[in-house]
Design a protein around this motif. Structure first.
Motif, mmCIF file in Angstrom:
data_model
loop_
_atom_site.group_PDB
_atom_site.id
_atom_site.type_symbol
_atom_site.label_atom_id
_atom_site.label_comp_id
_atom_site.label_asym_id
_atom_site.label_seq_id
_atom_site.Cartn_x
_atom_site.Cartn_y
_atom_site.Cartn_z
ATOM 1 N N PRO A 102 1.190 -1.036 0.353
ATOM 2 C CA PRO A 102 -0.155 0.193 0.027
ATOM 3 C C PRO A 102 0.840 1.473 0.136
ATOM 4 N N VAL A 103 1.735 1.317 0.289
ATOM 5 C CA VAL A 103 2.581 2.124 0.536
ATOM 6 C C VAL A 103 3.168 2.599 -0.566
ATOM 7 N N ILE A 104 4.206 2.032 -1.132
ATOM 8 C CA ILE A 104 4.678 2.157 -2.572
ATOM 9 C C ILE A 104 3.297 2.489 -3.891
ATOM 10 N N GLN A 105 2.857 1.776 -3.689
ATOM 11 C CA GLN A 105 1.086 1.784 -4.106
ATOM 12 C C GLN A 105 0.959 3.654 -4.596
ATOM 13 N N CYS A 106 1.056 3.892 -2.992
ATOM 14 C CA CYS A 106 0.355 5.084 -2.797
ATOM 15 C C CYS A 106 1.779 6.822 -3.321
ATOM 16 N N GLU A 107 2.925 6.029 -3.188
ATOM 17 C CA GLU A 107 4.061 7.134 -2.805
ATOM 18 C C GLU A 107 4.989 6.830 -5.054
ATOM 19 N N CYS A 157 19.333 -6.229 -0.993
ATOM 20 C CA CYS A 157 18.533 -5.897 -0.143
ATOM 21 C C CYS A 157 18.878 -3.824 0.203
ATOM 22 N N LEU A 158 20.351 -4.150 1.153
ATOM 23 C CA LEU A 158 20.261 -2.990 0.786
ATOM 24 C C LEU A 158 20.390 -1.703 0.063
ATOM 25 N N LEU A 159 20.480 -2.026 -0.928
ATOM 26 C CA LEU A 159 20.411 -1.017 -2.338
ATOM 27 C C LEU A 159 19.039 -0.722 -2.788
ATOM 28 N N THR A 160 18.488 -1.688 -2.407
ATOM 29 C CA THR A 160 16.551 -1.715 -2.722
ATOM 30 C C THR A 160 16.122 -0.420 -1.800
ATOM 31 N N SER A 161 16.483 -0.451 -0.670
ATOM 32 C CA SER A 161 15.960 1.053 0.156
ATOM 33 C C SER A 161 16.395 2.325 -0.711
ATOM 34 N N PHE A 162 17.189 2.197 -1.682
ATOM 35 C CA PHE A 162 17.998 3.582 -2.248
ATOM 36 C C PHE A 162 17.037 3.311 -3.449
ATOM 37 N N ALA A 163 15.824 2.519 -4.134
ATOM 38 C CA ALA A 163 15.870 2.337 -4.581
ATOM 39 C C ALA A 163 14.625 3.995 -5.427
ATOM 40 N N ASN A 165 12.937 4.988 -8.571
ATOM 41 C CA ASN A 165 11.458 4.623 -8.658
ATOM 42 C C ASN A 165 11.296 3.315 -8.565
ATOM 43 N N TYR A 166 10.220 3.154 -9.111
ATOM 44 C CA TYR A 166 9.765 1.748 -9.522
ATOM 45 C C TYR A 166 9.908 0.513 -10.149
ATOM 46 N N LEU A 167 10.514 1.419 -10.881
ATOM 47 C CA LEU A 167 11.875 0.370 -11.751
ATOM 48 C C LEU A 167 12.777 0.069 -11.325
ATOM 49 N N TRP A 168 13.347 0.708 -10.772
ATOM 50 C CA TRP A 168 14.725 0.191 -10.180
ATOM 51 C C TRP A 168 14.436 -0.773 -8.987
ATOM 52 N N PHE A 169 13.455 -0.564 -8.490
ATOM 53 C CA PHE A 169 12.447 -0.691 -6.712
ATOM 54 C C PHE A 169 12.434 -2.722 -7.424
ATOM 55 N N LEU A 170 11.637 -1.948 -8.769
ATOM 56 C CA LEU A 170 10.831 -3.658 -9.167
ATOM 57 C C LEU A 170 12.799 -4.532 -9.439
ATOM 58 N N PHE A 171 13.636 -4.125 -9.981
ATOM 59 C CA PHE A 171 14.445 -4.870 -10.577
ATOM 60 C C PHE A 171 15.206 -5.311 -9.177
ATOM 61 N N MET A 224 7.363 1.768 12.069
ATOM 62 C CA MET A 224 8.566 2.015 11.459
ATOM 63 C C MET A 224 9.014 3.484 10.470
ATOM 64 N N ILE A 225 6.790 2.561 9.225
ATOM 65 C CA ILE A 225 6.458 3.309 8.018
ATOM 66 C C ILE A 225 5.827 4.731 8.740
ATOM 67 N N PRO A 226 5.055 5.068 9.276
ATOM 68 C CA PRO A 226 4.630 6.377 9.638
ATOM 69 C C PRO A 226 5.290 7.508 10.061
ATOM 70 N N THR A 227 6.400 6.789 10.531
ATOM 71 C CA THR A 227 7.277 7.289 11.316
ATOM 72 C C THR A 227 8.932 7.508 9.817
ATOM 73 N N LEU A 228 9.570 6.833 10.086
ATOM 74 C CA LEU A 228 10.803 6.672 9.084
ATOM 75 C C LEU A 228 10.764 6.700 7.387
ATOM 76 N N GLY A 229 9.620 5.946 7.850
ATOM 77 C CA GLY A 229 8.893 5.559 6.130
ATOM 78 C C GLY A 229 9.569 4.154 5.802
ATOM 79 N N TRP A 230 9.267 3.620 4.791
ATOM 80 C CA TRP A 230 9.404 1.841 4.327
ATOM 81 C C TRP A 230 10.974 1.810 3.637
ATOM 82 N N ARG A 231 11.763 2.768 3.432
ATOM 83 C CA ARG A 231 12.398 2.568 3.278
ATOM 84 C C ARG A 231 13.698 1.486 4.389
ATOM 85 N N TRP A 232 13.662 2.823 5.609
ATOM 86 C CA TRP A 232 14.483 2.458 6.470
ATOM 87 C C TRP A 232 13.805 0.580 7.729
#
Length: 510
Positions: A102-107, A157-163, A165-171, A224-232
């Motif tokens: 739901p978070v990435i769908q909204c973002e 996994c660590l690289l994903t947190s810096f994605a 956009n959507y395409l980079w996140f997907l890969f 974490m999602i409401p405070t730091l966000g999904w990346r953390w």
């Protein structure tokens, strides 16, 4: 293991000479005593000759004999905790897909099919690399593959947190899936070191770590999602993998693998260390070198002996993964609606509220029931009947979702569904490592896991996309797969309850 015969008899017995008493000085009683002693002397002489011949033969034992002889002890407890950490990592990655959807769908303003595609890409990585990791593990070792797969998954996994956009996140999430698929080798190592009578008790307990991993992820998302966000949240989920890398140097290579590639010295050293940790001794004799033991090939899974088993297992694994991940993703999808019905319009950017997290956590805890279910049944009615029953129960529970229900009832249904779906995974893992011999065990498990990922790839399009359109159609598909897999399970040719781990060339019995 051969019975160990005496190498020699007592010198006092073998070297004594019994002389005949004088007939003039002896009574009839003395003569009878002499005859009895003379008879016993010749018997002992025959035994001595037999033992002297047999003592020249070398006593031998196999890894299976040693594992049964050493028994369960401190080594197995520590190895179980290590493998549990690997299971926890897998659970974190799976639950992460449901929580951050739901978070990435909204973002990124994603369509529903784009959200489903994330899960599909992750399990595409699983599917492609499961077989490759398994093949490599049967050639280069379970421990080597576990190390490489863990490093691979942590890095991406660590690289994903810096994605960006959507395409980079997907890969990047797809690459994480490639790495996570190799961590099943920890389960293989544990199963190959466990005595047969403990496998049905200990292996299902690994489900505790799966439940803990899923629960920690939900709790972490709540904070974490409401405070730091999904990346953390993603960065935090990589910490257990780092723990695995730190502890991996203390984990031995599978003795069964070493013996299968002719490395008897390493296998013997491993068994000695395990016996020492468990305060036991190794069996007397020489560890058997099996020169006929060869490395596994894919063709070994489809030869006349295992063709039927492999084909049925591939289909069952597909159904297990399809229904389990369908259950997880459907739980998330059902909670993304204002009320408890799918007929009402859904907000395009609807994030989980506290009540949604509580429901998700409660349903996740339902998987703890699968541990007691698995342990309570597979050792009594067997692997096949237990798996067939849990599939059938899951199908019935899916059908109950056809009817709109309030949150309390929906939570109870999801709780029970997760229990049955997790039981399917627990039992099929145990059965698969037991039914294949050592030289193709990792390859067999890897090929089955690859087929399972096909089911996991399809699941989001039914649990997220089709469920959005027609609840009835989606749940009927899931229920039908459950019933079909229940029938296929009962038709499996082998029952593995209470049997030793197979070596190459072992005969199978019904």
């Amino acid at each position: 293991m051969r019975r160990h015969k005496r190498s020699s008899t007592s010198p006092s017995l073998c070297d004594s000479r019994v002389t005949s008493p004088s007939t003039q000085e002896s009574s009839p009683e003395d003569m009878m005593a002499w005859e009895s002693s003379h008879y016993r002397y010749h018997q002992l002489q025959e035994v001595s000759e037999f033992d002297s011949v047999s003592s020249g033969r070398d006593e031998t034992y196999t890894v299976e004999d040693a594992v049964q002889w050493i028994g369960f002890g401190r080594f197995h407890v520590l190895l179980f905790l290590f493998v549990g950490a690997a299971t926890l990592v897998d659970a974190l990655e799976v639950m992460l897909l449901a929580v951050i959807s739901p978070v990435i769908q909204c973002e990124w303003r994603l369509e529903q099919w784009q959200v489903a595609l994330v899960t599909t890409v992750v399990f595409s990585g699983y599917m492609v690399f499961s077989g490759l990791w398994g093949l490599s593990a049967d050639r280069y070792g379970r421990k080597t593959v576990l190390f490489l797969a863990t490093v691979f998954s942590v890095f991406y996994c660590l690289l994903t947190s810096f994605a960006p956009n959507y395409l980079w996140f997907l890969f990047l999430r797809g690459m994480v899936g490639c790495g996570i698929s190799g961590q099943v080798q920890g389960f293989v190592i544990l199963s190959e070191f466990l005595p047969s009578k403990y496998r049905g008790r200990i292996l299902p307990l690994g489900g505790i770590f799966w439940v803990v991993g899923c629960s920690l992820l939900v709790l972490g998302a709540t904070i974490m999602i409401p405070t730091l966000g999904w990346r953390w949240l993603i960065r935090a989920s990589s910490l257990p993998s780092i723990f695995i890398l730190t502890c991996l140097k203390f984990v031995p290579e599978s003795a069964r693998f070493n013996i299968s590639v002719g490395n008897n010295k390493a296998a013997l050293e491993t068994l000695r260390n395990i016996a020492k940790m468990n305060s036991r001794d190794l069996p007397q004799g020489t560890l058997v070198n099996n020169p006929s033991e060869s490395l596994g090939h894919l063709r070994d899974l489809v030869n006349a002996k295992y063709l039927r088993t492999s084909l049925q297992l591939w289909l069952i694994w597909l159904g297990v993964a399809f229904t389990y991940y369908g259950t997880v993703l459907a739980s998330s999808e059902l909670l993304q609606h204002k009320e408890e019905t799918l007929e009402e319009p859904r907000c395009y950017c609807h994030l989980f509220q506290m009540a949604d997290y509580i429901t998700l956590l409660t349903s996740t805890l339902g998987e703890s029931l699968s541990i007691f279910y698995t342990m309570g049944l597979i050792n009594y009615i067997g692997r096949k009947w237990s798996l067939a029953f849990s599939f059938l129960s899951g199908g019935v529970l899916f059908l109950l979702l056809i009817f709109p229900s309030r949150r309390m009832l929906l939570t109870c249904i999801l709780f029970s569904m997760r229990a049955m779906a997790a039981s399917n995974f627990n039992i099929i893992y145990i059965y698969t490592v037991e039914v294949y011999p050592t030289n193709v065990r990792s390859l067999g498990l890897g090929s089955c896991s690859s087929m399972g990922r096909i089911g996991a790839m399809v699941a989001p399009f039914v649990a997220q996309v089709l469920l959005d359109v027609s609840r009835t159609a989606a749940v009927i598909i899931f229920a039908s797969i459950c019933i079909l897999c229940s029938i296929l399970t009962l038709l499996l040719p082998f029952e593995t309850k209470g049997k030793a781990m197979k070596q190459q060339g072992d005969d199978d019995e019904e």
